[in-house]
Design a protein around this motif. Structure first.
Motif, PDB file in Angstrom:
ATOM      1  N   ASN A   1       0.815  -1.207   0.000  1.00 39.27           N
ATOM      2  CA  ASN A   1       0.000   0.000   0.000  1.00 39.27           C
ATOM      3  C   ASN A   1       0.853   1.263   0.000  1.00 39.27           C
ATOM      4  OD1 ASN A   1      -2.913  -0.606  -0.011  1.00 39.27           O
ATOM      5  ND2 ASN A   1      -2.461  -1.786   1.842  1.00 39.27           N
ATOM      6  N   PHE A   2       1.911   1.291   0.818  1.00 37.15           N
ATOM      7  CA  PHE A   2       2.766   2.475   0.867  1.00 37.15           C
ATOM      8  C   PHE A   2       3.491   2.682  -0.458  1.00 37.15           C
ATOM      9  CE2 PHE A   2       2.984   1.677   5.671  1.00 37.15           C
ATOM     10  CZ  PHE A   2       1.977   2.591   5.924  1.00 37.15           C
ATOM     11  N   GLU A   3       3.936   1.589  -1.085  1.00 38.42           N
ATOM     12  CA  GLU A   3       4.607   1.714  -2.384  1.00 38.42           C
ATOM     13  C   GLU A   3       3.640   2.226  -3.451  1.00 38.42           C
ATOM     14  OE1 GLU A   3       6.204  -2.182  -2.910  1.00 38.42           O
ATOM     15  OE2 GLU A   3       7.977  -1.790  -1.640  1.00 38.42           O
ATOM     16  N   ALA A   4       2.366   1.762  -3.387  1.00 42.15           N
ATOM     17  CA  ALA A   4       1.350   2.249  -4.330  1.00 42.15           C
ATOM     18  C   ALA A   4       1.080   3.736  -4.096  1.00 42.15           C
ATOM     19  CB  ALA A   4       0.062   1.439  -4.166  1.00 42.15           C
ATOM     20  N   ALA A   5       1.061   4.147  -2.817  1.00 39.37           N
ATOM     21  CA  ALA A   5       0.854   5.560  -2.490  1.00 39.37           C
ATOM     22  C   ALA A   5       1.990   6.412  -3.034  1.00 39.37           C
ATOM     23  CB  ALA A   5       0.742   5.736  -0.988  1.00 39.37           C
ATOM     24  N   ASP A   6       3.206   5.900  -2.939  1.00 33.63           N
ATOM     25  CA  ASP A   6       4.372   6.609  -3.464  1.00 33.63           C
ATOM     26  C   ASP A   6       4.230   6.812  -4.973  1.00 33.63           C
ATOM     27  OD1 ASP A   6       6.915   7.718  -3.651  1.00 33.63           O
ATOM     28  OD2 ASP A   6       7.904   5.779  -3.836  1.00 33.63           O
ATOM     29  N   THR A   7       3.809   5.754  -5.654  1.00 35.58           N
ATOM     30  CA  THR A   7       3.640   5.834  -7.106  1.00 35.58           C
ATOM     31  C   THR A   7       2.562   6.857  -7.477  1.00 35.58           C
ATOM     32  OG1 THR A   7       4.293   3.519  -7.324  1.00 35.58           O
ATOM     33  CG2 THR A   7       3.081   4.493  -9.169  1.00 35.58           C
ATOM     34  N   LEU A   8       1.437   6.820  -6.762  1.00 32.40           N
ATOM     35  CA  LEU A   8       0.342   7.746  -7.039  1.00 32.40           C
ATOM     36  C   LEU A   8       0.751   9.197  -6.776  1.00 32.40           C
ATOM     37  CD1 LEU A   8      -2.592   5.696  -5.485  1.00 32.40           C
ATOM     38  CD2 LEU A   8      -2.361   6.297  -7.896  1.00 32.40           C
TER      39      LEU A   8
ATOM     40  N   PRO B   1       4.738   8.076   2.392  1.00 31.21           N
ATOM     41  CA  PRO B   1       4.752   6.607   2.352  1.00 31.21           C
ATOM     42  C   PRO B   1       6.171   6.029   2.429  1.00 31.21           C
ATOM     43  CG  PRO B   1       4.142   7.501   0.214  1.00 31.21           C
ATOM     44  CD  PRO B   1       4.088   8.639   1.187  1.00 31.21           C
ATOM     45  N   VAL B   2       7.146   6.773   1.904  1.00 25.29           N
ATOM     46  CA  VAL B   2       8.539   6.310   2.018  1.00 25.29           C
ATOM     47  C   VAL B   2       8.936   6.240   3.490  1.00 25.29           C
ATOM     48  CG1 VAL B   2      10.948   6.921   1.551  1.00 25.29           C
ATOM     49  CG2 VAL B   2       9.225   7.170  -0.248  1.00 25.29           C
TER      50      VAL B   2
END
Length: 632
Positions: A44-51, A64-65
């Protein structure tokens, strides 16, 4: 898990991407993390970073990082957590998001500490605490105060630890009985224990147990039981503490410290075989680690108390290579001191001195926070150097060791070391200075509730008055010391005080009192078989015989032979001096002079005042003199 799935589905259903989607994903990650699904949280945090990056929102992307860094830290990967937070913190600072910036400064500090950067990590936690103060964030003030308290405790800064912990405890809602509250109470109890503040340590430990029993966290209950058991054991109430330690030790995944405390309590209540088995279980479970070394250290202490000196030395010796491999220099230095003390008890002063020298060699490797170990090493080395004749080094070591204890507020160590320094001053012929030193030591020991030390120091004070030929005052003090020691289970010291008391009684023309005291000391040493006591007993019995004009050889022959074999220079000098007088009484002037010359050589090596005197029976060449024996 269900809440996290709902959150993710809501993101998909809403069609929110970009910054809004990133916020949703961060929320979902926090819920997933809270449910224990670290892999899902990371996703979820990696997806948030991408978004966030897709929306060109770099400030949001840092969040998120940073949360992912927290996950890596919880998994033990502190190095990677440091890398991620080093990237995220500048962006969080620039974003104006002070709440998250403050929080992640503390997390960054934890990661730095876990990756070996203690000083830098503590600075960041301190910064996090300052920001939390500014934000009036009680939760974070509490959290970072406890972190700083833990570090201060590890470094031996117990008063600093106490201040941090007291501040944190005031910010808890006591009615909730949360595990964090129980753990904070346990930490505070351990700090008060380290400060020898038994009453407050016991109160805090009882409070922790009560809160744990009201809550439902098994781990917190184990911690509270373990701490209360440890506090009771340290307070001399081992039998009362044993059930708590037993319950804590029986729990799954009990910390090794509690297991060791339980084993030590078993030994102290006479269950040495069970204690040894428990120690060996810890040793096997943590083989090759520092925990094995700690278990071997505690096993050695238990064996020593049980009178098993050689097995104790073997346990400590096996721990030292582990300490060297783990760079645990403070523990290694203490182990060398333990071995040295044991070898002294075995009548091996030369080998003991080598152990103390090995401990001294490690002082340069100790950190600033390990000053208490420095004090322990210097105190032990001072006593050994005093006995070997290096008075200058002994004096310097004693004074530094006392200063360390005084600065740390460790009244029990200060009392012990001051008392030992007073004894040293007696044997090098400075009785007046010894009197003031020992009087201070007695006050410290009394305040610290150390009756054994108080008895020993009172007897040493009597020796100082003996040296000044104030025999009436010496007699009164020896009598007081004997009264104190008879209330304790300390047979060695009881016999030692009886011998010293007998010598004073002898010089006050009370031979029957002296004879009775020596007889009682001899009875004690039939069980102890202590070489130092035996040498002193035989020397005093010979002195008593000389008073009766019976220059018998047997007592002194045994004393001299044993003193030579055990390399006990001071006692050998005293026995030789008395033998010189015996030989003079028999008219053997040349032999008497030879014995005195050898005694004088040892007195000189030991910087004792007797080296500078010329006894009447030598200077007068008076064979057959009936002059009473001189005080050692």
């Amino acid at each position: 898990m269900q809440d996290a799935a709902v959150a993710v589905e809501a993101v998909k259903a809403s069609g929110n991407t970009g910054s809004a989607g990133a916020h949703w994903r961060i929320a979902a990650g926090l819920v997933t993390w809270g449910n224990g699904d670290l892999a899902g949280a990371r996703e979820n945090f990696e997806a948030a970073d991408t978004l966030a990056h897709s929306a060109a929102n770099g400030s949001l992307a840092a969040l998120p990082v940073a949360f992912n860094a927290g996950i890596y830290l919880s998994e033990g990967n502190a190095v990677y957590a440091v890398k991620l937070l080093r990237e995220a913190l500048p962006t969080l600072s620039a974003s104006g998001d002070l709440d998250h910036y403050a929080y992640f400064n503390g997390i960054y500090g934890r990661a730095l500490i876990q990756s070996g950067h203690e000083g830098e990590g503590a600075a960041y936690i301190g910064k996090a605490l300052e920001l939390a103060d500014h934000l009036q964030d009680k939760l974070r003030i509490r959290q970072w105060s406890l972190d700083l308290g833990e570090r201060a405790f590890r470094e031996g800064r117990f008063f600093d630890a106490q201040n941090h912990q007291q501040r944190a405890l005031k910010l808890f809602d006591e009615s909730r009985h949360a595990p964090e509250y129980v753990n904070a109470l346990c930490a505070a109890a351990r700090t008060h224990l380290a400060l020898h503040d038994m009453d407050n340590a016991r109160d805090l430990a009882n409070k922790a147990l009560g809160a744990a029993q009201q809550g439902d966290d098994a781990s917190a209950l184990v911690s509270a039981q373990g701490v209360l058991g440890s506090v009771l054991r340290a307070s001399g109430q081992t039998a009362d503490g044993l059930p708590y330690l037993q319950a804590a030790a029986a729990a799954p995944e009990t910390p090794p410290e509690i297991q060791r405390q339980y084993a030590a309590a078993l030994a102290e209540t006479g269950r040495v075989e069970e204690a040894t088995e428990q120690f060996n279980r810890v040793i096997a479970a943590y083989a090759g680690s520092l925990e094995e070394a700690l278990a071997r250290r505690d096993l050695g202490l238990a064996l020593l108390k049980a009178g098993q000196i050689q097995p104790a030395i073997a346990a400590w010796s096996a721990a030292i290579p582990i300490c060297e491999a783990e760079n645990a220099h403070a523990l290694a230095a203490r182990l060398y001191c333990d071995i040295g003390s044991a070898r002294r008890d075995l009548g091996q002063p030369s080998r003991a001195l080598k152990e103390y020298e090995a401990a001294l060699m490690l002082l340069g490797k100790l950190g600033d926070h390990e000053v208490d170990t420095r004090g322990v090493v210097l105190s032990n080395a001072a006593t050994a150097y005093a006995e070997s004749g290096d008075a200058e080094s002994a004096d310097a070591f004693f004074n530094e060791a006392i200063a360390i204890a005084a600065k740390a507020g460790d009244r029990s160590s200060e009392g012990t070391r001051t008392g030992n320094y007073g004894w040293f001053l007696v044997i090098i012929g400075r009785p007046r200075r010894a009197i003031s030193t020992l009087e201070r030591a007695i006050k410290l020991s009394e305040a610290a509730e150390m009756p054994l030390h108080q008895a020993i120091q009172t007897d040493n004070l009597a020796l100082a008055y003996d040296a000044l030929n104030d025999l009436e005052q010496a007699f009164t003090l020896h009598e007081r010391a004997l009264s104190l020691i008879e209330k304790l289970n300390a047979p060695y010291w009881q016999a030692s005080i009886q011998i010293n008391f007998a010598n004073t009684a002898m010089h006050l023309n009370q031979p029957e009192r002296a004879r009775d005291l020596l007889k009682r000391a001899a009875t004690v040493n039939e069980t102890l078989k202590n070489s130092d006591l035996q040498i002193r007993l035989q020397t005093s019995l010979a002195a008593l015989a000389l008073r009766d004009h019976q220059p018998q050889e047997a007592h002194l022959a045994e004393a001299i032979a044993l003193a030579r074999r055990t390399e006990t220079r001071r006692l050998l000098a005293e026995a030789l001096a008395l033998d010189s007088q015996r030989l003079a009484m028999l008219g053997q002037a040349e032999a008497a002079a030879g014995a005195w010359k050898e005694a004088q050589r040892f007195y000189s090596m030991l910087h004792m005042p007797q080296a500078k005197i010329s006894p009447a029976w030598i200077s007068a060449g008076n064979a057959g003199s009936a002059a009473p024996p001189e005080s050692p």
